[in-house]
Scaffold this motif. Structure first.
Motif, PDB file in Angstrom:
ATOM      1  N   THR A  95       0.809  -1.227   0.000  1.00 27.86           N
ATOM      2  CA  THR A  95       0.000   0.000   0.000  1.00 27.86           C
ATOM      3  C   THR A  95       0.838   1.271   0.000  1.00 27.86           C
ATOM      4  OG1 THR A  95      -0.140  -0.077   2.415  1.00 27.86           O
ATOM      5  CG2 THR A  95      -1.910  -1.148   1.168  1.00 27.86           C
ATOM      6  N   LYS A  96       2.093   1.185   0.460  1.00 27.31           N
ATOM      7  CA  LYS A  96       2.904   2.392   0.571  1.00 27.31           C
ATOM      8  C   LYS A  96       4.316   2.167   0.055  1.00 27.31           C
ATOM      9  CE  LYS A  96       0.485   4.309   4.599  1.00 27.31           C
ATOM     10  NZ  LYS A  96       0.625   4.773   5.992  1.00 27.31           N
ATOM     11  N   LYS A  97       4.921   3.296  -0.327  1.00 25.19           N
ATOM     12  CA  LYS A  97       6.321   3.271  -0.729  1.00 25.19           C
ATOM     13  C   LYS A  97       6.986   4.545  -0.225  1.00 25.19           C
ATOM     14  CE  LYS A  97       9.366   2.784  -4.739  1.00 25.19           C
ATOM     15  NZ  LYS A  97       9.445   2.699  -6.208  1.00 25.19           N
ATOM     16  N   ASN A  98       8.193   4.411   0.311  1.00 25.01           N
ATOM     17  CA  ASN A  98       8.917   5.551   0.868  1.00 25.01           C
ATOM     18  C   ASN A  98      10.099   5.948  -0.005  1.00 25.01           C
ATOM     19  OD1 ASN A  98       7.234   5.584   3.162  1.00 25.01           O
ATOM     20  ND2 ASN A  98       8.488   4.023   4.159  1.00 25.01           N
ATOM     21  N   ASP A  99      10.470   7.211   0.110  1.00 25.73           N
ATOM     22  CA  ASP A  99      11.692   7.738  -0.527  1.00 25.73           C
ATOM     23  C   ASP A  99      11.729   7.465  -2.028  1.00 25.73           C
ATOM     24  OD1 ASP A  99      12.680   8.633   1.973  1.00 25.73           O
ATOM     25  OD2 ASP A  99      13.385   6.612   2.413  1.00 25.73           O
ATOM     26  N   ILE A 100      10.861   8.174  -2.751  1.00 28.02           N
ATOM     27  CA  ILE A 100      10.806   8.074  -4.211  1.00 28.02           C
ATOM     28  C   ILE A 100      11.488   9.299  -4.804  1.00 28.02           C
ATOM     29  CG2 ILE A 100       9.276   7.912  -6.211  1.00 28.02           C
ATOM     30  CD1 ILE A 100       7.146   6.768  -4.311  1.00 28.02           C
ATOM     31  N   TYR A 101      12.371   9.070  -5.784  1.00 26.07           N
ATOM     32  CA  TYR A 101      13.121  10.176  -6.391  1.00 26.07           C
ATOM     33  C   TYR A 101      13.027  10.097  -7.911  1.00 26.07           C
ATOM     34  CZ  TYR A 101      15.165  10.155  -1.719  1.00 26.07           C
ATOM     35  OH  TYR A 101      15.344  10.158  -0.358  1.00 26.07           O
ATOM     36  N   TYR A 102      12.841  11.270  -8.538  1.00 21.77           N
ATOM     37  CA  TYR A 102      12.775  11.343  -9.990  1.00 21.77           C
ATOM     38  C   TYR A 102      13.594  12.532 -10.490  1.00 21.77           C
ATOM     39  CZ  TYR A 102       8.915   7.997 -10.083  1.00 21.77           C
ATOM     40  OH  TYR A 102       8.150   6.874  -9.942  1.00 21.77           O
ATOM     41  N   HIS A 103      14.376  12.283 -11.545  1.00 21.91           N
ATOM     42  CA  HIS A 103      15.033  13.372 -12.273  1.00 21.91           C
ATOM     43  C   HIS A 103      14.140  13.740 -13.441  1.00 21.91           C
ATOM     44  CE1 HIS A 103      19.000  14.553 -10.844  1.00 21.91           C
ATOM     45  NE2 HIS A 103      19.105  13.342 -10.321  1.00 21.91           N
ATOM     46  N   LEU A 104      13.675  14.975 -13.470  1.00 22.35           N
ATOM     47  CA  LEU A 104      12.853  15.480 -14.565  1.00 22.35           C
ATOM     48  C   LEU A 104      13.752  16.245 -15.534  1.00 22.35           C
ATOM     49  CD1 LEU A 104       9.947  16.696 -12.257  1.00 22.35           C
ATOM     50  CD2 LEU A 104      10.217  14.453 -13.335  1.00 22.35           C
ATOM     51  N   ASP A 105      13.153  16.930 -16.521  1.00 24.45           N
ATOM     52  CA  ASP A 105      13.952  17.614 -17.547  1.00 24.45           C
ATOM     53  C   ASP A 105      14.946  18.600 -16.944  1.00 24.45           C
ATOM     54  OD1 ASP A 105      12.708  16.217 -19.545  1.00 24.45           O
ATOM     55  OD2 ASP A 105      11.204  17.756 -19.930  1.00 24.45           O
ATOM     56  N   ASN A 106      14.450  19.499 -16.097  1.00 23.08           N
ATOM     57  CA  ASN A 106      15.335  20.500 -15.485  1.00 23.08           C
ATOM     58  C   ASN A 106      15.080  20.596 -13.976  1.00 23.08           C
ATOM     59  OD1 ASN A 106      12.799  21.595 -15.683  1.00 23.08           O
ATOM     60  ND2 ASN A 106      13.524  23.689 -16.054  1.00 23.08           N
ATOM     61  N   ALA A 107      14.584  19.484 -13.406  1.00 24.14           N
ATOM     62  CA  ALA A 107      14.204  19.523 -11.993  1.00 24.14           C
ATOM     63  C   ALA A 107      14.429  18.157 -11.338  1.00 24.14           C
ATOM     64  CB  ALA A 107      12.741  19.942 -11.856  1.00 24.14           C
ATOM     65  N   PHE A 108      14.354  18.176 -10.026  1.00 17.41           N
ATOM     66  CA  PHE A 108      14.498  16.958  -9.235  1.00 17.41           C
ATOM     67  C   PHE A 108      13.329  16.873  -8.268  1.00 17.41           C
ATOM     68  CE2 PHE A 108      15.968  14.648  -5.488  1.00 17.41           C
ATOM     69  CZ  PHE A 108      16.520  13.497  -6.062  1.00 17.41           C
ATOM     70  N   LEU A 109      12.614  15.741  -8.282  1.00 14.33           N
ATOM     71  CA  LEU A 109      11.437  15.547  -7.444  1.00 14.33           C
ATOM     72  C   LEU A 109      11.718  14.493  -6.377  1.00 14.33           C
ATOM     73  CD1 LEU A 109       8.354  15.736  -6.762  1.00 14.33           C
ATOM     74  CD2 LEU A 109       7.993  14.001  -8.538  1.00 14.33           C
ATOM     75  N   ALA A 110      11.400  14.807  -5.129  1.00 16.32           N
ATOM     76  CA  ALA A 110      11.541  13.857  -4.028  1.00 16.32           C
ATOM     77  C   ALA A 110      10.194  13.695  -3.321  1.00 16.32           C
ATOM     78  CB  ALA A 110      12.598  14.332  -3.040  1.00 16.32           C
ATOM     79  N   ILE A 111       9.756  12.448  -3.145  1.00 12.50           N
ATOM     80  CA  ILE A 111       8.520  12.137  -2.434  1.00 12.50           C
ATOM     81  C   ILE A 111       8.891  11.265  -1.241  1.00 12.50           C
ATOM     82  CG2 ILE A 111       6.198  11.148  -2.592  1.00 12.50           C
ATOM     83  CD1 ILE A 111       6.445  11.444  -5.665  1.00 12.50           C
ATOM     84  N   LYS A 112       8.643  11.769  -0.047  1.00 14.06           N
ATOM     85  CA  LYS A 112       9.038  11.020   1.150  1.00 14.06           C
ATOM     86  C   LYS A 112       8.179   9.778   1.338  1.00 14.06           C
ATOM     87  CE  LYS A 112      11.413  10.359   4.903  1.00 14.06           C
ATOM     88  NZ  LYS A 112      12.828   9.967   4.814  1.00 14.06           N
ATOM     89  N   ASN A 113       6.875   9.898   1.077  1.00 13.83           N
ATOM     90  CA  ASN A 113       5.969   8.771   1.284  1.00 13.83           C
ATOM     91  C   ASN A 113       4.857   8.821   0.258  1.00 13.83           C
ATOM     92  OD1 ASN A 113       3.192   7.916   2.681  1.00 13.83           O
ATOM     93  ND2 ASN A 113       4.810   6.598   3.479  1.00 13.83           N
TER      94      ASN A 113
END
Length: 358
Positions: free
Chosen positions: A145-163
């Motif tokens: 049901t859950k996932k922690n610490d998700i990271y994505y490199h976008l075109d000119n940005a960096f996205l971090a999702i803790k939960n």
């Protein structure tokens, strides 16, 4: 004469092969039934589910048994030829051991390709179909049901999702950092990120915005705002949570490309990808060793041959799993960590074959 010889050896080999692969499959099913029969009853699985479970398990059992089957079938074939003095007669007629072995070595090469496609198409499809029954058998929920610490490199940005919660598609403790080259120019922090199905955008809640312009920093707060993040939606995030054992070679390749684009580590996934190709080549290695074990010990019997076969397959599994661990920990490159075992065994098997009397 040589064509007749090839047909004769291939026929003997495949008769042994079919008997052995069938025996291994039946043994695996019986052992699994003994191990799981109480779970089938306690979990309340129907007769159809039990039948489907074992029907879908057969390709997996065949895949596991294939290297051992090829090795033992080769040993039995050549030991039989030795006991009947057929190899001695063939040598006397001017046919070398290499020529006698050629048909089986070609079969080994063919089986490498068969094993690859069988594993990545048939086995993976049946295992994925078996997952719901397997999770019911183990009394597990169908999805995490859950996932922690998700990271994505976008075109000119960096996205971090803790939960991130898969049930309601809500991410918490969000950070989006925008860059101009190596310079940070803006940062957005939000308490929540909720998927809006109507607009197909992400809705950010309780937003803090910081901008860096000409060395000066400015602050702003917003209650909520819609934001479009290219190529990122709930289905993409959920797909990233798939177990690598549930992916075939091509899915792993695609997933590794995504990780590269995001700037994330993909070493472990690369090791799994190369393992799928390396292990398929065990077919050729097992046949090569089956020939050498039989030819170099002309007076050996079936028991000795099968015993040596077990030693060889045990060492192969031991080394390839050790290599996998070294690859996971970055001691060896992903390719070399699993392929060095194949290279080692092929060199050793070829050397032993070349040292035999022809």
């Amino acid at each position: 004469m040589k064509k007749i010889l090839d047909k004769y050896i291939i026929k003997k080999f495949f008769i042994n092969f079919l008997y052995i692969i069938l025996s291994f499959t039946i043994i695996f099913i019986i052992v699994d039934i003994i191990d799981n029969i109480d779970k089938f009853i306690s979990r309340g699985l129907s007769n159809k589910e039990m039948f489907d479970y074992y029907l879908l398990s057969i390709p997996w059992y065949i895949s596991i048994a294939l290297p051992m089957t090829l090795l033992i079938a080769t040993v039995i074939t050549f030991v039989t030829l030795q006991k009947n003095n057929e190899i001695t007669a063939l040598k006397a007629s001017g046919i070398s051991v290499y020529r006698i072995s050629l048909s089986l070595i070609i079969i080994g090469v063919i089986f490498c390709f068969i094993s690859f496609y069988f594993e990545n198409i048939i086995v993976m499809n049946t295992l994925n179909k078996k997952i719901p029954i397997e999770k019911k058998l183990k009394n597990k929920k169908t999805f995490t049901t859950k996932k922690n610490d998700i990271y994505y490199h976008l075109d000119n940005a960096f996205l971090a999702i803790k939960n991130y919660n898969y049930n309601n598609d809500i991410g918490r403790n969000i950070s989006i950092q925008f860059y101009n080259g190596a310079d940070l120019i803006s940062r957005i922090d939000a308490e929540k990120m909720i998927w809006n199905k109507e607009s197909e955008n992400w809705e950010l809640k309780k937003i803090n915005i910081r901008n860096w312009i000409n060395g000066e920093i400015s602050f702003a707060n917003k209650r909520d705002s819609l934001i479009n993040i290219k190529d990122l939606n709930p289905s993409i995030i959920k797909k990233d949570n798939i177990n690598p054992e549930e992916m075939n070679y091509w899915e792993l390749s695609s997933f590794i490309s995504k990780l590269k684009n995001k700037g994330l580590s993909y070493t472990r996934w690369s090791v799994n990808k190369y393992f799928k190709t390396a292990f398929c080549c065990s077919s050729l290695i097992m046949i090569l060793f089956g020939i050498t074990l039989s030819i170099t010990r002309p007076r050996s019997n079936y028991t000795t041959g099968i015993g040596l076969s077990i030693v060889v397959i045990f060492l192969y599994y031991l080394f390839i799993k050790l290599g996998q661990s070294l690859g996971y920990n970055g001691v060896l490159s992903p390719f070399l960590s699993v392929w060095f075992v194949n290279i080692l065994f092929i060199i050793l098997g070829s050397f032993m074959l070349l040292k035999t009397r022809t």
